[in-house]
Design a protein around this motif. Structure first.
Motif, mmCIF file in Angstrom:
data_model
loop_
_atom_site.group_PDB
_atom_site.id
_atom_site.type_symbol
_atom_site.label_atom_id
_atom_site.label_comp_id
_atom_site.label_asym_id
_atom_site.label_seq_id
_atom_site.Cartn_x
_atom_site.Cartn_y
_atom_site.Cartn_z
ATOM 1 N N PRO A 51 0.788 -1.231 -0.032
ATOM 2 C CA PRO A 51 -0.034 -0.106 -0.173
ATOM 3 C C PRO A 51 0.898 1.384 -0.046
ATOM 4 C CG PRO A 51 0.028 -1.229 2.352
ATOM 5 C CD PRO A 51 0.802 -1.751 1.390
ATOM 6 N N VAL A 247 -2.668 -13.356 -4.064
ATOM 7 C CA VAL A 247 -3.422 -13.471 -3.148
ATOM 8 C C VAL A 247 -4.250 -14.759 -2.951
ATOM 9 C CG1 VAL A 247 -5.598 -12.784 -4.642
ATOM 10 C CG2 VAL A 247 -5.725 -12.434 -2.225
ATOM 11 N N THR A 412 -14.990 -5.143 3.088
ATOM 12 C CA THR A 412 -13.697 -5.367 2.618
ATOM 13 C C THR A 412 -12.543 -5.182 3.621
ATOM 14 O OG1 THR A 412 -13.516 -2.969 1.969
ATOM 15 C CG2 THR A 412 -14.476 -4.375 0.296
ATOM 16 N N ALA A 414 -10.061 -3.147 3.603
ATOM 17 C CA ALA A 414 -9.953 -1.693 3.737
ATOM 18 C C ALA A 414 -10.995 -1.052 4.666
ATOM 19 C CB ALA A 414 -9.775 -0.892 2.431
ATOM 20 N N GLU A 415 -12.107 -1.696 4.267
ATOM 21 C CA GLU A 415 -13.209 -1.195 5.498
ATOM 22 C C GLU A 415 -13.060 -1.607 6.717
ATOM 23 O OE1 GLU A 415 -17.524 -0.645 2.775
ATOM 24 O OE2 GLU A 415 -16.523 -2.745 2.794
ATOM 25 N N GLN A 418 -10.655 0.464 8.050
ATOM 26 C CA GLN A 418 -11.360 2.114 8.335
ATOM 27 C C GLN A 418 -12.153 2.256 9.589
ATOM 28 O OE1 GLN A 418 -11.135 3.322 5.180
ATOM 29 N NE2 GLN A 418 -11.040 5.245 6.239
ATOM 30 N N TYR B 82 -2.349 7.811 -1.281
ATOM 31 C CA TYR B 82 -1.760 7.103 0.238
ATOM 32 C C TYR B 82 -1.582 7.992 1.152
ATOM 33 C CZ TYR B 82 0.106 4.257 -3.748
ATOM 34 O OH TYR B 82 0.299 3.234 -4.818
ATOM 35 N N THR B 261 -5.659 -12.931 -11.908
ATOM 36 C CA THR B 261 -5.220 -13.086 -10.248
ATOM 37 C C THR B 261 -4.481 -14.495 -10.403
ATOM 38 O OG1 THR B 261 -7.123 -11.726 -9.736
ATOM 39 C CG2 THR B 261 -5.894 -13.165 -7.992
ATOM 40 N N SER B 277 -11.257 -2.275 -3.451
ATOM 41 C CA SER B 277 -11.060 -2.729 -2.232
ATOM 42 C C SER B 277 -10.174 -1.702 -1.683
ATOM 43 C CB SER B 277 -10.262 -4.172 -2.106
ATOM 44 O OG SER B 277 -8.995 -3.914 -3.088
ATOM 45 N N GLY B 278 -9.602 -0.726 -2.278
ATOM 46 C CA GLY B 278 -8.912 0.301 -1.478
ATOM 47 C C GLY B 278 -9.775 1.436 -1.411
ATOM 48 N N ARG B 279 -10.772 1.388 -1.754
ATOM 49 C CA ARG B 279 -11.838 2.540 -1.659
ATOM 50 C C ARG B 279 -11.421 3.745 -2.444
ATOM 51 N NH1 ARG B 279 -15.968 2.360 3.103
ATOM 52 N NH2 ARG B 279 -14.259 3.242 4.621
#
Lengths: 561, 320
Positions: A51, A247, A412, A414-415, A418, B82, B261, B277-279
């Motif tokens: 990230p 993944v 997700t 991320a959520e 979050q 980021y 994938t 997924s990273g919004r």
């Protein structure tokens, strides 16, 4: 309880001891007879993405392994758990453990050619505690701000030496400086580099950045790396490494077997079947970390139902840990007997609620009597992950048996993150605590990591939220917190351990959080990969062979194809 | 007349692109929390305010869309945010788009190269053993999802036989064989289902065409079967096939995520998944716009080709 454990506590303890010894005694087959060969590249499959590389972009586990080829840490952890200087040359502390003098090793330089010196160390620490953010010179430190909140100030006292002043005495300050391998030696040019901080990692490590994307990190040999091997050959041996985020577990396994990958990393959280399969493969070597990773179920004390102790107690009693480990983790890891594992200084079984369906039901009834409500809560799992759903469903089964309604909430990752850090959930499972010491434990169980410092630099700013943001259960417990600070001020190791264990007992008695099982990590590599775990630390002593951030690649080399 | 056809088609194309992109930008506006909070979860209120202004979220739905569109048409697809900086979406797409386009083109070439002869042969031999064998095999193939085919290929071709690498993408510049080695299995995984679907479509149209009077006339003039099939029957029967291929081309650009994938090819599908997924909603909006543009462009292209392949189609559309 006894019949569920099939043999009682003694047997569980014996199994755990065997597992512990087995995990600690995992060593890579020696290639000492062979002379290391320079050159070649490696392809490594990992299960975490990239990230970013700035202070708040916390690289997770296998991505951290990749990041640590570019970055090093000021101090390092030896195999015996002791933290020793690494990019630092020397560390001195005052008698009261409130002043720490850190001296940087001479001759080390960043990948951009600038020297690592006292100024770089000051920039690193100031950015980590949020001081540069307040000045508008660096991005937010993120959760690092909470870790470093006990630091009052840092000043350069010589070209290569700085003094760090602490608010509360801290015997284990070097553990904080290490932050479980996450507190990187970042170049000031990166930290102060504005928009490129997350995308342009500049460290001192054996490899330099070639390219990075969310799913890939490519690094090449750093020709000016400061370390040499015992024969005077400049390290590292490899020309480069490509880390690819895969993944799908099957992709990593097939990648190894088809020789598309040289190395791949796995976690026992949901990949036990594959790890066991790899262990049987004669063409591969599989090494395991110790069980030093403690995923917790965090119960939010700020909101119902877990602002009620009976609710927390009910959940703690309701989880059949032995069954969970058997069903979901194929007995690959040990069921939890404390919120942290036996290797950790805080380990204490007292107050930890083992599975007891009768007592769980009693606590559910007590909750209803007190509040007039049925015990019900929502629990997030990672949407699209069959493993996460299966784990959550298994826990839901235990809750249902105890008369607790657990609603599954697909989110997700991320959520989940979050909502986790502003503490907006009722309960959730998250791996935060780890290691043998407390640097990566205490911030998660303390409500104010500044130690109550009312003049702390972030106190009157919005960043003050960082003091308690890591405490996912959002509780304030003066007894356990004071015990932890007291332990941190205790010089004698045995006496310190005793105080830490008392703190654990308090946390467990109040059911602040609970743990189901411990975790470990695995790394498998092909026979062409040599030198794993053979290069010691610069001042002597070995590193841990395998951790949550995999292996060290400085001394790894490759033979043949 | 022909000019108005083109004007109409282009107008339809633009309306579709505007509709999709405006819909996406409205979704960003309708989020229950400020996108600035999502993009900068550990940022200060000042940093979030600055970001809100920078993105144009303070201008209302129309103002925001106008700003985004203005930047989009100049090649600025926005940023990925980021905690410590940004990265341009265009940079990500520059890597991902060629991969997806090549994967899609190779898949279509392979699928059509197999499906066309099979479909023609199957229609020619309709009701006979060859037709039954082909139809049953295709029926089975169409029921296997592409990820299952991918996993079987990985297991047999990659792991057991070790003929091909199971992971990664290599550009053509790394060498034609190196490039091909990494593309064969992903392409085959995506092609199998398409072969089945295309063959069945072509077979059905060919059977109908072969019953037309002009085919009987051509045959009675003594033309060879091959000439009748390929010169007289195939062309008018291929419109549905190519329309379907065009729709699949658009779909494959962003929709091959599972296969991408498994083989770590990582094209646009993966970038869309990562943005979700990273919004990263701004990045997602631009990526959806790119996919939409390719989708409508492929459709326009096939409309044009269909007109040349079968002039009746063009005339029908013009008259309509």
């Amino acid at each position: 309880m006894k019949h569920l454990f099939r043999g009682g506590r003694r047997k569980v303890a014996a199994v755990m001891a065997v597992a512990l010894v087995a995990s600690l005694s995992q060593v890579a087959p020696s290639s000492a007879a062979e002379k290391p060969k320079s050159g070649g590249t490696l392809n490594v499959g990992i299960f975490d993405s990239f990230p970013g590389y700035c202070m708040a972009d916390n690289l997770a586990n296998s991505a951290l392994m990749a990041g640590r080829t570019i970055y090093e840490t000021w101090v390092e952890q030896r195999a015996d758990g002791k933290i020793v200087p690494y990019v630092l040359e020397k560390v001195e502390n005052s008698a009261d453990f409130k002043q720490w003098k850190l001296t940087v090793r001479d001759g080390v330089q960043f990948h951009d050619g600038t020297p690592v010196n006292g100024d770089a160390l000051v920039t690193s620490i100031q950015s980590g505690r949020g001081a540069l953010t307040l000045l508008g010179r660096a991005p937010s430190p993120g959760t690092a701000g909470g870790f470093n909140a006990n630091i009052v100030d840092v000043v350069k006292v010589a070209t290569n030496t700085v003094q760090v002043n602490l608010y509360r005495p801290q015997v284990d300050f070097l553990e904080t400086l290490y932050a479980s391998g996450r507190n990187f030696v970042r170049a000031p040019s990166q930290i102060l580099g504005g928009a490129k901080c997350s995308t342009t990692p500049i460290g001192t490590g054996p490899f330099k950045l070639v390219s990075t994307k969310l799913n890939e990190l490519v690094v090449a040999k750093n020709p000016n790396y400061w370390r040499e091997d015992a024969n005077g050959t400049r390290l590292p041996y490899l020309d480069g490494i490509t880390f690819t985020f895969l993944v799908e577990t099957a992709s990593r396994v097939s990648g190894l077997k088809s020789k598309s990958l040289d190395i791949a990393m796995f976690t026992s959280a949901g990949e036990v079947k594959q790890i066991k399969d790899l262990q049987k493969n004669k063409n591969l070597t599989t090494i395991l970390s110790a069980e030093e990773y403690y995923p917790s179920i965090w119960m939010n004390h700020r909101i119902a139902p877990f602002n009620n102790k009976n609710a927390r107690v009910a959940v703690s009693f309701a989880i059949d840990r032995a069954d969970f480990v058997k069903v979901r983790q194929r007995n690959f890891v040990a069921p939890a007997t404390s919120i942290v594992g036996p290797n950790n200084v805080m380990y204490n079984e007292k107050g930890f609620r083992q599975y007891d369906l009768g007592k769980a039901k009693e606590a559910v009834a007590a909750y209803k009597a007190e509040t007039g409500k049925d015990l019900e809560f929502s629990f997030p799992y990672t949407a699209g992950s069959t493993e996460s759903l299966a784990n959550a469903t298994q826990i839901q089964k235990y809750m249902t048996a105890a008369g607790i309604k657990m609603n599954l909430l697909p989110l997700t990752t991320a959520e989940i993150i979050q909502r986790a850090f502003p503490q907006q959930f009722q309960a959730m499972a998250l791996l935060l605590m780890e290691g043998t010491g407390t640097a990566f434990i205490a911030p998660f169980v303390i409500s104010d990591t500044s130690g109550g410092n009312q003049t702390h630099i972030l106190r009157r700013t919005p960043l003050a939220v960082l003091y308690g943001i890591l405490n996912l259960s959002a509780f304030s417990d003066t007894t356990s917190e004071e015990l932890i600070w007291q332990a941190k001020a205790t010089a004698n190791a045995q006496a310190r351990a005793k105080v830490y264990k008392r703190a654990t007992e308090v946390l467990q008695s109040e059911a602040r959080m609970t743990t189901i099982s411990y975790l470990k990590y695995a790394l498998a590599y092909r026979s062409n990969v040599k030198g794993v775990g053979e290069l010691g630390l610069v001042n002597g002593g070995d590193r841990k062979l395998m951790t949550n951030f995999g292996i060290d690649y400085t001394g790894v080399w490759k033979t043949g194809k | 007349m022909r000019g108005s056809f083109w004007v109409k088609r282009l107008a339809q194309l633009l309306i579709t692109v505007f509709g999709v992109t405006f819909g996406c930008s409205l979704l960003v506006q309708l989020l229950p929390v400020s996108p600035a909070e999502i993009l900068l979860p550990v940022g200060s209120p000042e940093e979030r305010d600055l970001l809100t202004k920078e993105i144009g979220l303070d201008r209302g739905p129309i103002g925001y869309y106008a700003k985004w569109l203005g930047e989009f048409v100049t090649g600025d697809f926005g940023d990925i945010y980021y905690s410590g900086g940004t990265e341009e979406v265009s940079g990500r797409l520059a890597t991902a788009l060629p991969r997806s386009l090549l994967l899609m083109i190779y898949t279509q070439i392979v699928a059509l190269s197999i499906a066309i002869p099979l479909g023609v042969w199957s229609a020619y031999r309709v009701g006979r053993r060859a037709d039954k064998v082909i139809s049953n095999t295709l029926f089975t193939m169409s029921s296997i999802p592409n990820f299952a085919i991918a996993l079987v290929l990985v297991l047999i071709v990659g792991v057991r036989l070790q003929w091909l690498p199971t992971l990664d993408y290599q550009p053509f510049s790394a060498g034609p064989w190196e490039h091909a080695k990494h593309m064969i299995m992903p392409v085959l995984s995506l092609s199998v289902g398409l072969v089945a679907s295309y063959t069945r479509l072509l077979r059905a149209d060919m059977i109908a065409t072969l019953r037309e009077d002009y085919i009987t006339m051509a045959a009675s003039k003594g033309l060879s079967d091959r000439r009748v099939l390929w010169r007289h029957a195939f062309r008018p029967s291929s419109v549905t096939l190519f329309t379907s291929a065009a729709l699949n081309m658009g779909g494959l650009i962003g929709g091959a995520i599972v296969v991408e994938t498994i083989f770590a090819t990582y094209g646009v599908g993966f970038e869309v998944f990562a943005a979700i997924s990273g919004r990263q909603y701004i990045a997602l909006q631009s990526m959806v716009a790119i996919i939409c543009i390719f989708y409508v462009l492929f459709n326009l292209t096939i409309d044009v080709i269909a007109g040349y392949v079968d002039p009746r189609t063009r005339d029908r559309r013009i008259n309509a």
